[in-house]
Design a protein around this motif. Sequence first.
Motif, PDB file in Angstrom:
ATOM      1  N   TYR A 137       0.814  -1.289   0.004  1.00 20.92           N
ATOM      2  CA  TYR A 137       0.003  -0.066  -0.042  1.00 20.92           C
ATOM      3  C   TYR A 137       1.322   0.663  -0.248  1.00 20.92           C
ATOM      4  CZ  TYR A 137      -3.243   3.281   1.285  1.00 20.92           C
ATOM      5  OH  TYR A 137      -4.378   4.516   1.629  1.00 20.92           O
ATOM      6  N   ARG A 138       2.191   1.769   0.774  1.00 17.93           N
ATOM      7  CA  ARG A 138       2.376   2.223   0.749  1.00 17.93           C
ATOM      8  C   ARG A 138       3.968   1.677  -0.331  1.00 17.93           C
ATOM      9  NH1 ARG A 138       3.171   3.699   7.930  1.00 17.93           N
ATOM     10  NH2 ARG A 138       0.522   4.414   7.780  1.00 17.93           N
ATOM     11  N   ASN A 139       4.131   0.949  -0.934  1.00 14.63           N
ATOM     12  CA  ASN A 139       4.856   1.287  -1.794  1.00 14.63           C
ATOM     13  C   ASN A 139       6.567   1.175  -1.883  1.00 14.63           C
ATOM     14  OD1 ASN A 139       5.254   1.298  -4.475  1.00 14.63           O
ATOM     15  ND2 ASN A 139       5.333   2.798  -5.181  1.00 14.63           N
ATOM     16  N   PHE A 140       6.631   0.233  -0.505  1.00 16.20           N
ATOM     17  CA  PHE A 140       8.536   0.883  -0.014  1.00 16.20           C
ATOM     18  C   PHE A 140       8.254  -0.348  -1.042  1.00 16.20           C
ATOM     19  CE2 PHE A 140       7.091  -0.479   4.592  1.00 16.20           C
ATOM     20  CZ  PHE A 140       6.435   0.739   4.503  1.00 16.20           C
ATOM     21  N   GLU A 141      10.287   0.127  -0.432  1.00 10.11           N
ATOM     22  CA  GLU A 141      11.287   0.017  -2.367  1.00 10.11           C
ATOM     23  C   GLU A 141      12.808  -0.533  -1.676  1.00 10.11           C
ATOM     24  OE1 GLU A 141      11.965   2.946  -4.925  1.00 10.11           O
ATOM     25  OE2 GLU A 141       9.200   3.129  -6.101  1.00 10.11           O
ATOM     26  N   ARG A 142      12.066   0.080   0.015  1.00  9.88           N
ATOM     27  CA  ARG A 142      13.978  -0.542   0.423  1.00  9.88           C
ATOM     28  C   ARG A 142      13.441  -1.023   1.630  1.00  9.88           C
ATOM     29  NH1 ARG A 142      14.112   4.975  -0.515  1.00  9.88           N
ATOM     30  NH2 ARG A 142      14.680   5.112   2.154  1.00  9.88           N
ATOM     31  N   ILE A 143      14.430  -1.254   2.523  1.00 11.01           N
ATOM     32  CA  ILE A 143      14.227  -2.656   3.477  1.00 11.01           C
ATOM     33  C   ILE A 143      14.686  -1.776   4.013  1.00 11.01           C
ATOM     34  CG2 ILE A 143      16.635  -2.817   3.645  1.00 11.01           C
ATOM     35  CD1 ILE A 143      14.381  -5.564   4.106  1.00 11.01           C
ATOM     36  N   ASP A 144      14.823  -0.697   3.958  1.00 14.14           N
ATOM     37  CA  ASP A 144      14.585   0.702   5.647  1.00 14.14           C
ATOM     38  C   ASP A 144      13.510   1.176   5.188  1.00 14.14           C
ATOM     39  OD1 ASP A 144      15.015   2.146   3.065  1.00 14.14           O
ATOM     40  OD2 ASP A 144      15.849   3.696   4.374  1.00 14.14           O
ATOM     41  N   GLU A 145      12.348   1.098   4.822  1.00 13.24           N
ATOM     42  CA  GLU A 145      11.369   1.527   5.029  1.00 13.24           C
ATOM     43  C   GLU A 145      10.889   0.686   5.724  1.00 13.24           C
ATOM     44  OE1 GLU A 145      10.309   4.032   1.273  1.00 13.24           O
ATOM     45  OE2 GLU A 145      10.971   2.078   0.484  1.00 13.24           O
ATOM     46  N   PHE A 146      10.672  -0.871   5.611  1.00  6.69           N
ATOM     47  CA  PHE A 146      10.123  -2.575   5.494  1.00  6.69           C
ATOM     48  C   PHE A 146      10.333  -1.643   7.749  1.00  6.69           C
ATOM     49  CE2 PHE A 146       9.629  -4.361   2.463  1.00  6.69           C
ATOM     50  CZ  PHE A 146       8.821  -5.534   2.729  1.00  6.69           C
TER      51      PHE A 146
END
Length: 150
Positions: free
Chosen positions: A131-140
Motif C-alpha cells: 500500500y505504501r509502495n516500499f522499495e527499500r528494506i529500511d522502509e520495512f
Amino acid sequence: MKCPFCGHPDTQVAETRESEDGRFIRRRRRCSACDKRFTTYERAELAFPAVVKKDGRRVEYDRSKIQRALRTAVRKRPVTAEQLEDAIARIEEQLLQLGQREVPASHIGEMAMRALYQLDKVAYVRFASVYRNFERIDEFKALVDEEFDE
C-alpha cells in the motif's frame, strides 16, 4: 441459489448462523444435484460513498477490491474467513458512518491497515508494504520500529 460448482439452480440451506455482531448471516448450502457444499453471506445492500482515486477519478465503492487485498495480505496466516468478513464489515460500517458522498481511496487504505493491525501483525506489514509502495528494506524496518516498538 445457483450452485457455483455445477450451475444447478436448486440448493438447500443446511445451516444458518448470524455473525456475532449481527452484521451478516452465514448460510451453509448443499446442492441437490452434485451434493457439494458451499457458504454464502447475506448482508444489507447500502449506498456507499464514491471513492476518489489519487488521480482524481471517482469510482463506485467495490467490496471485492478490499476483500481481495485483505485476503492476499492474510494468505497463509491464522485468520479465518469469518474474521476477515468481520473486518470488512467494520470498514464498511465506518465508511457509512462518515456520512460523506465521497471518500479518498487513501482513507479506505488506512482503514484496511488498522483492521489488519488488529487481526494479524504480519498481514498488516504485508499490506502496508504494498500500500505504501516500499522499495527499500529500511522502509520495512521503519514501519516495524514505529508500529511495534514497545
